[in-house]
Design a protein around this motif. Sequence first.
Motif, PDB file in Angstrom:
ATOM      1  N   LEU A 148       0.798  -1.247   0.065  1.00 12.04           N
ATOM      2  CA  LEU A 148      -0.154  -0.006  -0.023  1.00 12.04           C
ATOM      3  C   LEU A 148       0.928   1.315   0.006  1.00 12.04           C
ATOM      4  N   VAL A 149       1.959   1.254   0.783  1.00 16.92           N
ATOM      5  CA  VAL A 149       2.743   2.381   0.855  1.00 16.92           C
ATOM      6  C   VAL A 149       3.892   2.680  -0.374  1.00 16.92           C
ATOM      7  N   ALA A 150       3.801   1.442  -0.911  1.00 19.86           N
ATOM      8  CA  ALA A 150       4.826   1.682  -1.999  1.00 19.86           C
ATOM      9  C   ALA A 150       3.881   2.397  -3.096  1.00 19.86           C
ATOM     10  N   CYS A 151       2.611   2.372  -3.233  1.00 17.30           N
ATOM     11  CA  CYS A 151       1.638   2.812  -4.150  1.00 17.30           C
ATOM     12  C   CYS A 151       1.708   4.540  -4.166  1.00 17.30           C
ATOM     13  N   VAL A 152       2.191   4.948  -2.700  1.00 17.63           N
ATOM     14  CA  VAL A 152       2.131   6.684  -2.736  1.00 17.63           C
ATOM     15  C   VAL A 152       3.238   7.502  -2.687  1.00 17.63           C
ATOM     16  N   ALA A 153       3.238   8.591  -3.068  1.00 16.91           N
ATOM     17  CA  ALA A 153       4.292   9.392  -3.182  1.00 16.91           C
ATOM     18  C   ALA A 153       4.991   9.874  -2.014  1.00 16.91           C
ATOM     19  N   ASP A 154       6.158  10.073  -1.822  1.00 19.05           N
ATOM     20  CA  ASP A 154       6.678  10.510  -0.538  1.00 19.05           C
ATOM     21  C   ASP A 154       5.937  11.721  -0.012  1.00 19.05           C
ATOM     22  N   ASP A 155       5.626  12.537  -0.669  1.00 14.38           N
ATOM     23  CA  ASP A 155       4.891  13.702  -0.104  1.00 14.38           C
ATOM     24  C   ASP A 155       3.292  13.596  -0.185  1.00 14.38           C
ATOM     25  N   VAL A 156       2.804  12.350  -0.129  1.00 16.02           N
ATOM     26  CA  VAL A 156       1.227  12.274  -0.337  1.00 16.02           C
ATOM     27  C   VAL A 156       0.681  12.870   0.767  1.00 16.02           C
ATOM     28  N   VAL A 157      -0.543  13.348   0.228  1.00 17.36           N
ATOM     29  CA  VAL A 157      -1.663  14.006   1.188  1.00 17.36           C
ATOM     30  C   VAL A 157      -2.991  12.774   1.228  1.00 17.36           C
ATOM     31  N   PHE A 158      -3.276  12.393   2.317  1.00 16.65           N
ATOM     32  CA  PHE A 158      -4.474  11.602   2.506  1.00 16.65           C
ATOM     33  C   PHE A 158      -5.324  12.098   3.306  1.00 16.65           C
ATOM     34  N   GLU A 159      -6.520  12.205   3.073  1.00 12.95           N
ATOM     35  CA  GLU A 159      -7.640  12.847   3.786  1.00 12.95           C
ATOM     36  C   GLU A 159      -9.041  11.551   3.683  1.00 12.95           C
ATOM     37  N   ASN A 160      -9.436  11.418   5.012  1.00 16.51           N
ATOM     38  CA  ASN A 160     -10.636  10.632   5.049  1.00 16.51           C
ATOM     39  C   ASN A 160     -11.738  11.562   5.659  1.00 16.51           C
ATOM     40  N   VAL A 161     -12.724  11.778   4.848  1.00 16.07           N
ATOM     41  CA  VAL A 161     -13.801  12.757   5.300  1.00 16.07           C
ATOM     42  C   VAL A 161     -14.993  11.715   5.792  1.00 16.07           C
ATOM     43  N   SER A 162     -15.608  11.707   6.915  1.00 13.63           N
ATOM     44  CA  SER A 162     -16.337  10.809   7.211  1.00 13.63           C
ATOM     45  C   SER A 162     -17.620  11.708   7.737  1.00 13.63           C
ATOM     46  N   ASN A 163     -18.852  11.012   7.602  1.00 15.18           N
ATOM     47  CA  ASN A 163     -19.890  11.466   8.055  1.00 15.18           C
ATOM     48  C   ASN A 163     -20.268  11.395   9.373  1.00 15.18           C
ATOM     49  N   SER A 164     -19.345  10.584   9.979  1.00 15.80           N
ATOM     50  CA  SER A 164     -19.696  10.262  11.598  1.00 15.80           C
ATOM     51  C   SER A 164     -18.665  11.470  12.318  1.00 15.80           C
ATOM     52  N   GLY A 165     -18.132  12.239  11.553  1.00 17.58           N
ATOM     53  CA  GLY A 165     -17.478  13.401  12.119  1.00 17.58           C
ATOM     54  C   GLY A 165     -16.052  12.754  12.523  1.00 17.58           C
ATOM     55  N   GLN A 166     -15.533  11.855  12.253  1.00 16.92           N
ATOM     56  CA  GLN A 166     -14.158  11.479  12.512  1.00 16.92           C
ATOM     57  C   GLN A 166     -13.220  11.470  11.377  1.00 16.92           C
ATOM     58  N   SER A 167     -13.084  12.770  10.793  1.00 18.13           N
ATOM     59  CA  SER A 167     -12.363  13.010   9.604  1.00 18.13           C
ATOM     60  C   SER A 167     -10.776  13.129  10.007  1.00 18.13           C
ATOM     61  N   ILE A 168      -9.767  12.962   9.130  1.00 20.08           N
ATOM     62  CA  ILE A 168      -8.293  12.855   9.196  1.00 20.08           C
ATOM     63  C   ILE A 168      -7.606  13.455   8.194  1.00 20.08           C
ATOM     64  N   LYS A 169      -6.514  13.988   8.191  1.00 25.95           N
ATOM     65  CA  LYS A 169      -5.811  14.391   7.154  1.00 25.95           C
ATOM     66  C   LYS A 169      -4.316  14.291   7.545  1.00 25.95           C
ATOM     67  N   ILE A 170      -3.675  13.504   6.725  1.00 26.19           N
ATOM     68  CA  ILE A 170      -2.131  13.349   7.196  1.00 26.19           C
ATOM     69  C   ILE A 170      -1.301  13.901   5.789  1.00 26.19           C
ATOM     70  N   GLU A 171       0.031  13.910   5.856  1.00 25.83           N
ATOM     71  CA  GLU A 171       0.918  14.265   4.834  1.00 25.83           C
ATOM     72  C   GLU A 171       2.126  13.315   5.126  1.00 25.83           C
ATOM     73  N   GLY A 172       2.670  12.903   3.964  1.00 31.35           N
ATOM     74  CA  GLY A 172       3.811  12.195   3.846  1.00 31.35           C
ATOM     75  C   GLY A 172       3.548  10.686   3.997  1.00 31.35           C
ATOM     76  N   SER A 173       4.645   9.981   3.416  1.00 29.45           N
ATOM     77  CA  SER A 173       4.343   8.546   3.253  1.00 29.45           C
ATOM     78  C   SER A 173       4.871   7.814   4.734  1.00 29.45           C
ATOM     79  N   ALA A 174       5.508   8.614   5.527  1.00 33.62           N
ATOM     80  CA  ALA A 174       5.572   7.921   6.635  1.00 33.62           C
ATOM     81  C   ALA A 174       4.563   7.950   7.564  1.00 33.62           C
ATOM     82  N   ALA A 175       3.749   9.175   7.670  1.00 32.44           N
ATOM     83  CA  ALA A 175       2.499   9.199   8.027  1.00 32.44           C
ATOM     84  C   ALA A 175       1.597   8.420   7.625  1.00 32.44           C
TER      85      ALA A 175
END
Length: 123
Positions: A22-49
Amino acid sequence: MTLPAIIKSYLDAYNCKDVAALVACVADDVVFENVSNSGQSIKIEGSAAFAELAKQAAAMFTIRHQAVRNAVIDGDLVALEVDWTGTPAIDLGPMKAGEQFFMRGASFIRISGGKLARIVDLS
């Protein structure tokens, strides 16, 4: 529908809970966001995170699977409508351990340099 190879690899790794793949598929500076209707949204940056989040998420489910229902592809921009099923290993709010759940969601992905540079999941 023909998905880009990197997205096929990402979905296969997700469904197999293969964090390294999974990690091999993302760029080193990837930005990942999960926006949830339940209000538990998250945003992270970078392949380590991203790797740490992927490891935690994989451990939370005994089984999880995303199936693409529809896709719109415009060059390096991809929008997916997905059916998600999963069985939590632990209680996760309204999702109880051992009970299978189904959700429909969407993912918006930008590919750069052959890797996933931005992923926004809506659920």
